[in-house]
Design an enzyme around this catalytic site. Structure first.
Site, PDB file in Angstrom:
ATOM      1  N   GLU A 143      32.986  81.529  46.890  1.00 24.53           N
ATOM      2  CA  GLU A 143      32.379  80.598  47.851  1.00 24.53           C
ATOM      3  C   GLU A 143      32.251  79.207  47.244  1.00 24.53           C
ATOM      4  O   GLU A 143      32.420  78.207  47.918  1.00 24.53           O
ATOM      5  CB  GLU A 143      31.001  81.107  48.299  1.00 24.53           C
ATOM      6  N   THR A 195      33.474  72.063  56.560  1.00 26.34           N
ATOM      7  CA  THR A 195      32.154  72.486  56.089  1.00 26.34           C
ATOM      8  C   THR A 195      31.414  71.291  55.480  1.00 26.34           C
ATOM      9  O   THR A 195      30.206  71.120  55.678  1.00 26.34           O
ATOM     10  CB  THR A 195      32.299  73.613  55.038  1.00 26.34           C
TER      11      THR A 195
HETATM   12  P1  ADP Z   1      35.366  80.389  56.361  1.00 28.89           P
HETATM   13  O1  ADP Z   1      33.980  79.995  56.813  1.00 28.89           O
HETATM   14  O2  ADP Z   1      36.195  80.883  57.491  1.00 28.89           O
HETATM   15  O3  ADP Z   1      35.349  81.266  55.162  1.00 28.89           O
HETATM   16  P2  ADP Z   1      35.737  78.244  54.571  1.00 28.89           P
HETATM   17  O4  ADP Z   1      35.989  76.826  54.983  1.00 28.89           O
HETATM   18  O5  ADP Z   1      34.456  78.611  53.947  1.00 28.89           O
HETATM   19  O6  ADP Z   1      36.060  79.104  55.874  1.00 28.89           O
HETATM   20  O7  ADP Z   1      36.858  78.724  53.523  1.00 28.89           O
HETATM   21  C1  ADP Z   1      38.177  78.512  53.710  1.00 28.89           C
HETATM   22  C2  ADP Z   1      38.724  77.600  52.596  1.00 28.89           C
HETATM   23  O8  ADP Z   1      38.934  78.369  51.396  1.00 28.89           O
HETATM   24  C3  ADP Z   1      40.061  77.045  52.988  1.00 28.89           C
HETATM   25  O9  ADP Z   1      40.121  75.714  52.508  1.00 28.89           O
HETATM   26  C4  ADP Z   1      41.064  77.907  52.235  1.00 28.89           C
HETATM   27  O10 ADP Z   1      42.256  77.212  51.920  1.00 28.89           O
HETATM   28  C5  ADP Z   1      40.299  78.270  50.962  1.00 28.89           C
HETATM   29  N1  ADP Z   1      40.740  79.577  50.410  1.00 28.89           N
HETATM   30  C6  ADP Z   1      41.238  79.812  49.179  1.00 28.89           C
HETATM   31  N2  ADP Z   1      41.517  81.117  49.010  1.00 28.89           N
HETATM   32  C7  ADP Z   1      41.203  81.735  50.165  1.00 28.89           C
HETATM   33  C8  ADP Z   1      41.276  83.081  50.593  1.00 28.89           C
HETATM   34  N3  ADP Z   1      41.747  84.074  49.837  1.00 28.89           N
HETATM   35  N4  ADP Z   1      40.841  83.350  51.832  1.00 28.89           N
HETATM   36  C9  ADP Z   1      40.361  82.371  52.631  1.00 28.89           C
HETATM   37  N5  ADP Z   1      40.265  81.077  52.284  1.00 28.89           N
HETATM   38  C10 ADP Z   1      40.699  80.754  51.048  1.00 28.89           C
END
Ligand code: ADP
Length: 330
Positions: A143, A195
């Site tokens: 995260e 975010t």
């Molecule tokens: P969500 O709330 O849907 O998790 P976030 O914005 O918190 O979305 O997280 C997504 C971000 O994390 C994107 O920028 C994505 O490129 C990055 N990321 C890196 N690795 C992963 C992964 N394995 N799965 C999802 N997002 C990833």
């Protein structure tokens, strides 16, 4: 390091073992419970599988269309596993395959599913050497990579299942809450809400009268969940601090909320930092009505969208087809 698993003890690395998991989507920031309450849902979920590899380190294989990084330091699943591996012997290596079905950035915990799914699956290979709380601690590193801050309101429900209260992050204090049957309708309008933007518009100071209303609602929501009191849950699904500011980033939000309640939903709000919106209902029929009206609203606005009608997932990361030979500690 004191918590280190001694090499070859208590378990040998079994190179024929394979663990397959389904890591569920999660709704964080549960209305009044900004940063402290989240829950897991049964749909959508990511599929992942993990095995030991002969060489140390992490190999990530992406078996989907999202083009996420394969460098373990840039993929949240890798960041979570790297944190776990700091407490393991240095000769351990994992090969992780990710089939992502939760769209990254949708606000339903796509990053948490990868981070939590990876460490939960690896822990199964390690014959559950680590506790669930350890897994949350490792997964929060994912995260941090995705959003810049360690937070657990997606990770904890993904690992524990159900609705979880994160009473504190430092030190970690997670309370798994019981909840009555609830149907969840989610709409994901295809717009981007960063975010960082959703965080930067929040006010840093609140009025005491608003704080009192908010903590009354949080206590009411927790009591309503524990006592299976749907009316109390409905009354407590109110957020006077975050939603009034953040909802302006999501077209159609006020209409969705008002019409969902008129259709019989208990209430709901922004999922995570958006753009997804969720509504809770007592019956499947109401949840379907809510889905229809969400579709009508976004069709009317000319915005592409996805909807889900699902239920609360009470198991967290699910294990499917674990090919593990149980070993006796040597
Ligand atoms: P969500 O709330 O849907 O998790 P976030 O914005 O918190 O979305 O997280 C997504 C971000 O994390 C994107 O920028 C994505 O490129 C990055 N990321 C890196 N690795 C992963 C992964 N394995 N799965 C999802 N997002 C990833």
């Amino acid at each position: 390091m004191e918590n280190k698993l001694a090499i070859n003890s208590p378990y040998q690395m079994d190179f024929s073992a394979l663990v397959k998991v389904e890591a569920p989507a999660t709704v964080a920031n549960m209305v009044c419970g900004f940063d402290v309450l989240g829950f897991a849902v049964n749909e959508p979920f990511d599929k992942m599988q993990i095995r030991f590899k002969e060489t140390p380190g992490i190999t990530i294989i992406n078996d989907d269309e999202y083009n996420l990084p394969t460098d373990p330091e840039k993929n949240v699943a890798g960041a979570a596993l790297l944190a776990m591996m700091e407490e393991l012997p240095s000769n351990i290596g994992f090969e992780l395959t990710i089939q992502k079905q939760i769209k990254p950035g949708s606000g339903v915990g796509s990053s948490a599913a990868s981070s939590a799914g990876a460490v939960a699956a690896a822990n199964r290979l390690l014959h559950n050497y680590f506790s669930k709380e350890d897994l949350v601690r490792f997964a929060m590193n994912g995260e941090k990579l995705a959003s810049g801050v360690k937070h657990a309101d997606n990770i904890a429900p993904c690992i524990y299942g159900g609705v979880t209260l994160i009473r504190s992050i430092f030190p970690l204090d997670i309370v798994a809450l019981t909840a009555p049957p609830l149907f969840v309708t989610i709409v994901h309008p295809q717009i981007e809400v960063k975010t960082s933007d959703a965080r930067s518009i929040l006010q840093q100071k609140v009025l005491l009268k608003d704080a009192i209303r908010q903590w009354g609602n949080i206590a009411g929501l927790v009591a309503g969940l524990l006592q299976a009191d749907y009316a109390l849950i409905g009354r407590s699904l109110e957020d006077v601090l975050i939603e009034p500011v953040r909802s302006i980033l999501i077209p159609g939000f006020d209409q969705v909320k008002q019409q969902s309640k008129e259709a019989g939903a208990l209430g709901g709000g922004i999922s995570g930092s958006g753009p997804s919106i969720f509504m809770l209902s007592e019956t499947h029929a109401t949840a379907k009505k809510v889905e229809e009206l969400m579709q009508q609203i976004y069709d009317g606005l000319g915005l592409d969208h996805h909807t889900y009608v699902t239920t609360i997932n009470h198991s967290g990361v699910r294990f499917v087809d674990s090919l593990i030979t149980e070993q006796t500690p040597s």
